[in-house]
Design an enzyme around this catalytic site. Structure first.
Site, mmCIF file in Angstrom:
data_model
loop_
_atom_site.group_PDB
_atom_site.id
_atom_site.type_symbol
_atom_site.label_atom_id
_atom_site.label_comp_id
_atom_site.label_asym_id
_atom_site.label_seq_id
_atom_site.Cartn_x
_atom_site.Cartn_y
_atom_site.Cartn_z
ATOM 1 N N ASP A 1 -10.330 -3.599 0.630
ATOM 2 C CA ASP A 1 -9.767 -3.867 1.829
ATOM 3 C C ASP A 1 -9.426 -2.420 2.420
ATOM 4 O O ASP A 1 -9.339 -2.476 3.592
ATOM 5 C CB ASP A 1 -8.603 -4.556 1.883
ATOM 6 N N HIS B 1 0.730 -1.342 0.041
ATOM 7 C CA HIS B 1 -0.141 0.029 0.080
ATOM 8 C C HIS B 1 0.782 1.357 -0.003
ATOM 9 O O HIS B 1 0.470 2.326 -0.602
ATOM 10 C CB HIS B 1 -1.056 0.039 1.143
ATOM 11 N N ASP C 1 -5.874 -0.930 -7.982
ATOM 12 C CA ASP C 1 -5.552 -2.047 -6.725
ATOM 13 C C ASP C 1 -6.440 -3.013 -6.977
ATOM 14 O O ASP C 1 -7.276 -3.477 -6.116
ATOM 15 C CB ASP C 1 -5.714 -1.246 -5.489
ATOM 16 N N SER C 2 -6.235 -3.985 -8.139
ATOM 17 C CA SER C 2 -7.144 -5.000 -8.582
ATOM 18 C C SER C 2 -6.548 -6.182 -8.016
ATOM 19 O O SER C 2 -5.534 -6.315 -7.701
ATOM 20 C CB SER C 2 -7.201 -4.892 -9.943
ATOM 21 N N THR C 3 -7.303 -7.380 -8.199
ATOM 22 C CA THR C 3 -7.073 -8.754 -8.252
ATOM 23 C C THR C 3 -6.383 -8.901 -9.465
ATOM 24 O O THR C 3 -5.999 -8.077 -10.433
ATOM 25 C CB THR C 3 -8.317 -9.441 -8.144
ATOM 26 N N ASP C 4 -5.807 -10.359 -9.658
ATOM 27 C CA ASP C 4 -5.063 -10.816 -10.762
ATOM 28 C C ASP C 4 -5.946 -10.761 -12.294
ATOM 29 O O ASP C 4 -7.013 -10.699 -12.128
ATOM 30 C CB ASP C 4 -4.572 -12.078 -10.721
ATOM 31 N N ASP D 1 -18.235 -2.190 -11.387
ATOM 32 C CA ASP D 1 -17.395 -2.719 -12.302
ATOM 33 C C ASP D 1 -16.269 -1.705 -12.800
ATOM 34 O O ASP D 1 -16.972 -0.674 -13.275
ATOM 35 C CB ASP D 1 -17.575 -3.655 -13.361
ATOM 36 N N GLY D 2 -14.917 -1.573 -12.372
ATOM 37 C CA GLY D 2 -14.201 -0.367 -12.713
ATOM 38 C C GLY D 2 -14.157 -0.330 -14.393
ATOM 39 O O GLY D 2 -14.074 1.030 -14.540
ATOM 40 N N GLU E 1 -15.059 -0.453 -6.263
ATOM 41 C CA GLU E 1 -15.040 -1.805 -5.842
ATOM 42 C C GLU E 1 -16.338 -2.844 -6.269
ATOM 43 O O GLU E 1 -17.288 -2.314 -6.154
ATOM 44 C CB GLU E 1 -14.871 -1.976 -4.398
#
Ligand code: SAM
Length: 284
Positions: free
Chosen positions: A86, A62, A155-158, A137-138, A106
């Protein structure tokens, strides 16, 4: 009792953490969400079985996502965070008094709810009046934003599951349009080490380079991510990430950090030769 969380980093490599107990588990519309408690890493969050953050090492990710662009850009007022439910990225942004608005987009409300309850170390800032949370959805959100932000943090998931669209050419192009004329975008850029992660990293780099005039990559050591060697993308319309940066201005802000400092900022852009070659290969 001998409980372990195990993530496959490749079909032939596993990473395991001994778990004291499972605190939370739910299946949302988008993904499976789990929170565990462990002796070594404290509490940690996984999505679909992939490590997102641990209380012990989240500060590295972060701080590096937020303070690098915040040191480069002198006047960030409006910020868009994509993913990041988060709250860790928002927590670091809130350290800057000059920021007046943070839009957090998010996709999964349940991530925010679960982190709000069980991970206050990262989630506490999400209730700040400067933060607006959009459950969307971004990829869709940025289609309608023009010239609105100084900084976008992806700051996303994979790049599979719900996060897949956040690694597309369309998404990066729209982020570029959503930024003001001197805007910066930073994204989590995967790891260069294992073959599948390295391919995803190269694909993302190639696509970002098509949209932004300045496109660089920097690194950090994140123990719980695959190989521990993690990259961030720095895409910018005007500012270079190191040359001409007013280091004294950032130091005068006296922002408390445990990983980031201005020397490390400059050094983080010095990449291993094999990573430079991978990036050059797709830059054309
Ligand atoms: N620091 C973490 C990492 O790199 O592993 C990322 C953490 S954060 C929890 C990632 C968030 O992105 C998740 O909460 C997920 O729900 C969200 N997300 C995934 N796809 C998204 C999308 N298309 N739009 C908005 N948020 C998305």
């Amino acid at each position: 009792m001998n409980l372990w969380f195990t993530e496959h980093h490749t079909p032939h490599v596993r990473f395991s953490i001994q778990v004291d107990r499972q605190i939370y588990s739910a299946q949302s519309e988008f993904q499976r969400i789990d929170i565990f408690e462990s002796e070594e890493f404290g509490r940690f969050l996984t999505l679909d079985g992939y490590m997102m953050l641990t209380e012990k090492d989240e500060f590295i990710y972060h701080e590096m996502m937020v303070h690098v662009p915040m040191c480069v850009h002198k006047d960030v007022r409006d910020v868009l965070v994509i993913g990041g439910g988060d709250g860790g990225t928002v927590r670091e942004l809130l350290r800057y008094g000059k920021i007046r608005r943070i839009d957090l987009v998010e996709i999964d409300a349940l991530v925010v709810e679960a982190c709000g309850k069980y991970l206050p170390q990262t989630a506490a800032g999400l209730r700040d009046p400067r933060v607006s949370i959009h459950y969307e959805d971004g990829l869709k959100f940025v289609r309608h934003a023009h010239d609105a932000y100084d900084l976008i943090l992806v700051d996303s998931t994979d790049p599979f599951g719900p996060g897949e669209g956040l690694f597309t050419k369309e998404f990066y192009g729209n982020c570029c349009k959503a930024l003001r004329e001197d805007g910066i975008m930073v994204n989590q850029h995967e790891s260069p080490f294992y073959a599948a992660d390295a391919e995803a990293m190269q694909r993302a780099h190639k696509r970002i380079a098509l949209s932004f005039p300045i496109c660089r990559v920097y690194q950090a050591h994140i123990p719980t991510y695959p190989s521990g060697h993690w990259l961030f993308g720095f895409a910018s319309k005007r500012y270079a990430p190191v040359l001409g940066v007013d280091w004294a201005r950032w130091k005068a802000l006296k922002i408390p950090t445990r990983y980031y400092n201005t020397k490390l900022h400059a050094g983080a852009f010095a990449l291993p030769t094999y990573v430079e070659e991978m990036l050059r290969h797709v830059e054309g």
